[in-house]
Write a protein that holds these residues in place. Sequence first.
Motif, mmCIF file in Angstrom:
data_model
loop_
_atom_site.group_PDB
_atom_site.id
_atom_site.type_symbol
_atom_site.label_atom_id
_atom_site.label_comp_id
_atom_site.label_asym_id
_atom_site.label_seq_id
_atom_site.Cartn_x
_atom_site.Cartn_y
_atom_site.Cartn_z
ATOM 1 N N HIS A 159 16.211 69.232 44.647
ATOM 2 C CA HIS A 159 15.015 70.086 44.744
ATOM 3 C C HIS A 159 13.711 69.289 44.622
ATOM 4 C CE1 HIS A 159 17.636 73.516 44.698
ATOM 5 N NE2 HIS A 159 18.062 73.276 43.480
ATOM 6 N N LEU A 160 13.698 68.076 45.138
ATOM 7 C CA LEU A 160 12.479 67.274 45.034
ATOM 8 C C LEU A 160 11.359 67.790 45.941
ATOM 9 C CD1 LEU A 160 13.864 63.632 44.744
ATOM 10 C CD2 LEU A 160 12.609 64.911 43.006
ATOM 11 N N ASN A 161 11.701 68.601 46.926
ATOM 12 C CA ASN A 161 10.675 69.162 47.811
ATOM 13 C C ASN A 161 10.218 70.544 47.385
ATOM 14 O OD1 ASN A 161 10.244 67.039 49.513
ATOM 15 N ND2 ASN A 161 11.667 67.720 51.097
ATOM 16 N N ALA A 162 10.792 71.056 46.296
ATOM 17 C CA ALA A 162 10.368 72.364 45.800
ATOM 18 C C ALA A 162 8.932 72.272 45.290
ATOM 19 C CB ALA A 162 11.301 72.818 44.681
ATOM 20 N N PRO A 163 8.199 73.385 45.260
ATOM 21 C CA PRO A 163 6.806 73.336 44.783
ATOM 22 C C PRO A 163 6.718 72.739 43.374
ATOM 23 C CG PRO A 163 7.284 75.458 45.782
ATOM 24 C CD PRO A 163 8.594 74.738 45.678
ATOM 25 N N ASP A 164 5.775 71.844 43.192
ATOM 26 C CA ASP A 164 5.595 71.244 41.867
ATOM 27 C C ASP A 164 5.057 72.258 40.869
ATOM 28 O OD1 ASP A 164 6.454 68.683 42.656
ATOM 29 O OD2 ASP A 164 4.469 68.237 43.496
ATOM 30 N N TYR A 165 4.296 73.213 41.373
ATOM 31 C CA TYR A 165 3.725 74.247 40.510
ATOM 32 C C TYR A 165 4.013 75.610 41.146
ATOM 33 C CZ TYR A 165 1.268 70.132 38.860
ATOM 34 O OH TYR A 165 0.976 68.887 38.394
ATOM 35 N N PRO A 166 5.206 76.163 40.899
ATOM 36 C CA PRO A 166 5.531 77.472 41.481
ATOM 37 C C PRO A 166 4.436 78.489 41.158
ATOM 38 C CG PRO A 166 7.444 76.516 40.399
ATOM 39 C CD PRO A 166 6.277 75.656 40.045
ATOM 40 N N PRO A 167 4.098 79.350 42.117
ATOM 41 C CA PRO A 167 2.981 80.295 41.913
ATOM 42 C C PRO A 167 3.112 81.116 40.638
ATOM 43 C CG PRO A 167 3.700 80.317 44.208
ATOM 44 C CD PRO A 167 4.678 79.458 43.470
ATOM 45 N N GLU A 168 4.352 81.473 40.283
ATOM 46 C CA GLU A 168 4.507 82.315 39.096
ATOM 47 C C GLU A 168 4.139 81.590 37.809
ATOM 48 O OE1 GLU A 168 8.648 80.639 40.115
ATOM 49 O OE2 GLU A 168 6.882 81.418 41.179
ATOM 50 N N THR A 169 4.061 80.260 37.855
ATOM 51 C CA THR A 169 3.679 79.523 36.650
ATOM 52 C C THR A 169 2.166 79.368 36.529
ATOM 53 O OG1 THR A 169 3.693 77.283 37.614
ATOM 54 C CG2 THR A 169 5.813 78.199 36.870
ATOM 55 N N LEU A 170 1.427 79.801 37.539
ATOM 56 C CA LEU A 170 -0.027 79.616 37.555
ATOM 57 C C LEU A 170 -0.771 80.933 37.372
ATOM 58 C CD1 LEU A 170 -0.264 77.108 40.529
ATOM 59 C CD2 LEU A 170 -0.639 76.606 38.117
ATOM 60 N N SER A 171 -0.106 81.905 36.834
ATOM 61 C CA SER A 171 -0.729 83.221 36.695
ATOM 62 C C SER A 171 -1.850 83.246 35.665
ATOM 63 C CB SER A 171 0.328 84.256 36.301
ATOM 64 O OG SER A 171 0.833 83.993 35.008
ATOM 65 N N GLY A 172 -1.882 82.235 34.810
ATOM 66 C CA GLY A 172 -2.880 82.231 33.742
ATOM 67 C C GLY A 172 -2.466 83.028 32.535
ATOM 68 N N GLU A 173 -1.289 83.646 32.579
ATOM 69 C CA GLU A 173 -0.804 84.420 31.434
ATOM 70 C C GLU A 173 -0.069 83.492 30.486
ATOM 71 O OE1 GLU A 173 -1.342 87.615 30.683
ATOM 72 O OE2 GLU A 173 -2.680 87.687 32.428
ATOM 73 N N ARG A 174 -0.720 83.082 29.437
ATOM 74 C CA ARG A 174 -0.092 82.185 28.468
ATOM 75 C C ARG A 174 0.935 82.943 27.641
ATOM 76 N NH1 ARG A 174 -2.851 81.011 24.567
ATOM 77 N NH2 ARG A 174 -4.607 82.399 24.856
ATOM 78 N N VAL A 175 2.025 82.279 27.357
ATOM 79 C CA VAL A 175 3.024 82.872 26.477
ATOM 80 C C VAL A 175 2.503 82.779 25.052
ATOM 81 C CG1 VAL A 175 5.384 82.719 25.637
ATOM 82 C CG2 VAL A 175 4.890 82.198 28.026
ATOM 83 N N LYS A 176 2.392 83.926 24.384
ATOM 84 C CA LYS A 176 1.821 83.952 23.043
ATOM 85 C C LYS A 176 2.852 84.255 21.962
ATOM 86 C CE LYS A 176 -2.874 85.163 24.434
ATOM 87 N NZ LYS A 176 -4.023 86.062 24.203
ATOM 88 N N GLU A 177 3.994 84.773 22.357
ATOM 89 C CA GLU A 177 5.001 85.090 21.349
ATOM 90 C C GLU A 177 6.367 85.072 22.009
ATOM 91 O OE1 GLU A 177 4.504 89.956 21.697
ATOM 92 O OE2 GLU A 177 3.840 88.901 19.901
ATOM 93 N N GLY A 178 7.421 85.069 21.191
ATOM 94 C CA GLY A 178 8.772 85.077 21.722
ATOM 95 C C GLY A 178 9.231 83.694 22.134
ATOM 96 N N VAL A 179 10.099 83.640 23.155
ATOM 97 C CA VAL A 179 10.683 82.392 23.632
ATOM 98 C C VAL A 179 10.092 82.057 24.986
ATOM 99 C CG1 VAL A 179 12.836 81.264 24.326
ATOM 100 C CG2 VAL A 179 12.804 82.801 22.347
ATOM 101 N N SER A 180 9.763 80.800 25.212
ATOM 102 C CA SER A 180 9.187 80.380 26.483
ATOM 103 C C SER A 180 10.045 79.286 27.085
ATOM 104 C CB SER A 180 7.754 79.866 26.267
ATOM 105 O OG SER A 180 7.730 78.867 25.279
ATOM 106 N N GLY A 181 9.821 79.027 28.369
ATOM 107 C CA GLY A 181 10.488 77.882 28.959
ATOM 108 C C GLY A 181 11.407 78.192 30.112
ATOM 109 N N GLY A 182 11.861 79.427 30.285
ATOM 110 C CA GLY A 182 12.696 79.749 31.424
ATOM 111 C C GLY A 182 14.157 79.943 31.066
ATOM 112 N N PRO A 183 14.922 80.579 31.964
ATOM 113 C CA PRO A 183 16.311 80.931 31.647
ATOM 114 C C PRO A 183 17.243 79.745 31.473
ATOM 115 C CG PRO A 183 15.763 81.438 33.943
ATOM 116 C CD PRO A 183 14.487 81.109 33.263
ATOM 117 N N ARG A 184 17.094 78.703 32.298
ATOM 118 C CA ARG A 184 17.992 77.559 32.135
ATOM 119 C C ARG A 184 17.657 76.780 30.869
ATOM 120 N NH1 ARG A 184 21.324 76.041 36.132
ATOM 121 N NH2 ARG A 184 22.338 75.120 34.310
ATOM 122 N N THR A 185 16.363 76.676 30.557
ATOM 123 C CA THR A 185 15.963 76.002 29.324
ATOM 124 C C THR A 185 16.611 76.651 28.114
ATOM 125 O OG1 THR A 185 13.842 75.331 30.273
ATOM 126 C CG2 THR A 185 13.999 75.357 27.880
#
Length: 559
Positions: A93-119
């Motif tokens: 997946h080296l050609n996949a977007p470096d910054y997927p659009p969903e990660t640039l929403s500006g909505e910071r994670v403030k509580e709970g668990v962050s990092g994504g399902p595989r993480t």
Amino acid sequence: MTTLPAPRADLPLPSLTRKRAIIVGAGIGGLSLGIRLQSLGFETTIVERLDGPGGRAYQKRTPDGYVFDMGPTVLTVPHFIEELFALERGHAHLNAPDYPPETLSGERVKEGVSGGPRTSEYVTLVPILPFYRIAFHDGTFFDYDGDPESTRRQIADLAPEDLAGYERFHADAEAIFRRGFLELGYTHFGDVGTMMKVVPDLLRLDAVRTLFSFTSKYFQSDKMRQVFSFETLLVGGNPLSVPAIYAMIHFVEKTWGIHYAMGGTGALVRAFVRKFEELGGVMRYGAGVDEILVTDRRGGPVRFPGRGGRVARGVRLDGGEELTADIVVSNGDWANTYLKRVPAAARVVNSDPRVRAARQSMSLLVIYFGFKDDGGPLPLKHHNILLGPRYEGLLGEIFGKKVLGEDFSQYLHVPTLTDPTLAPAGHHAAYTLVPVPHNASGLDWAVEGPRLVDRAFADIEARGMIPRLRERLTHLEYIDPNYFEQTLDSYLGNAFGPEPMLVQSAYFRPHNRSEDVKNLYLVGAGAQPGGGTPSVMMSAKMTARLIASDFGIHPDVQN
């Protein structure tokens, strides 16, 4: 000459054309690249001189029940981590977007668990708020959390004259972030032409003046100038000399927040090792490298300096064992990689004079300590910056004069405020980090180290950060520049590689593909783009792309 270990029996056998790789050093950069090389189809062995993984991010467990991350503690851009855990053999997946659009929403994670399902299958990441408590010498403090409204309220309290300046800084720093990080962050500046294409944009953004000069355009208050420039010290950069492109750190943190791996950064390191081994990679500890083996194209010794004809063939370990490979990657210190491990006859661009002339980042004195929790509240957060009475003068002494000043600043990390498992019940584990000159200073750390430890504790007590700290101590140890020079094999005991000045950035920073030796690559803080945990993971992706290109491997799928 021994060959590298065969692939694990529970994984598909490699094709006859599958290449072998050796990575020198099991730091975060080496592990990140190891995962990527396995996904590209290489058979990769990581050799590490220490008895466990991590390098600068090594984690120490003490007999009395404390756990200390010895190096980086600030994690940001969690989707970089998610990328690594999502890789599979044959799916790079080296050609996949470096910054997927969903990660640039500006909505910071403030509580709970962050990092994504595989993480979450490997490690638990949680957000830290505020990002830092910045404590000034007069007893006031600024809790930086990346929220513009919170920032405005605190500026109104501490320096109301800077409210308008903050709005201008915010807009200009965002422009630098979008161009310098989102668009150019993964650019490998391997030639002058690539560099020259971006110079007009950097000039237009005013990103080539020093960061402190840049912030001083917007802020009149010394406090606000410090708040918006100190972060480069966490990647080895002097705010008085790093280029203003580092103003993007403000938006990196604002966009993705600051995170903590439960169990410490060491838990993230162990998770990377697990992923690497699941993909068939091989770890070898206690395996320091004495020499990177370089021959001419016909396999003979390299006898005379000169361009062309030099190829990396493997490594010789400290005990004499030789390992062969198609590529060698150094995750070690850039200067010592060339000065100590690549034969001088194989080097022209990275010659001894050039390497020794490079300016190295400062070093550190880091005190790891445990103390009793007396039940009283601590005026501390997870990450704390304790600024001394001077800023510009102190930085000049550390980076320029290379002396210990009459005062100092500290980064005080108290992870047990978030994760009590790092200390025995009823106790806290902490470390405090004091920037100091590297070993070109000639300072005798056997003398200066204990003095500075006591001064640091006295300062923490005097500020009321941890009352009666020295009475409550239950564990104490520290490292100084000698640890970086001798244990981590870092040239002059530098803590972050080449100092990230303008003339040592982008094209002028060590290249991830060696200019001197074919099939020799670099990864980590000493290579492009630079120091800091997210940059080191970016470095791994940049180097993986270069290797895929050099070996004609499809950047997304390797059959």
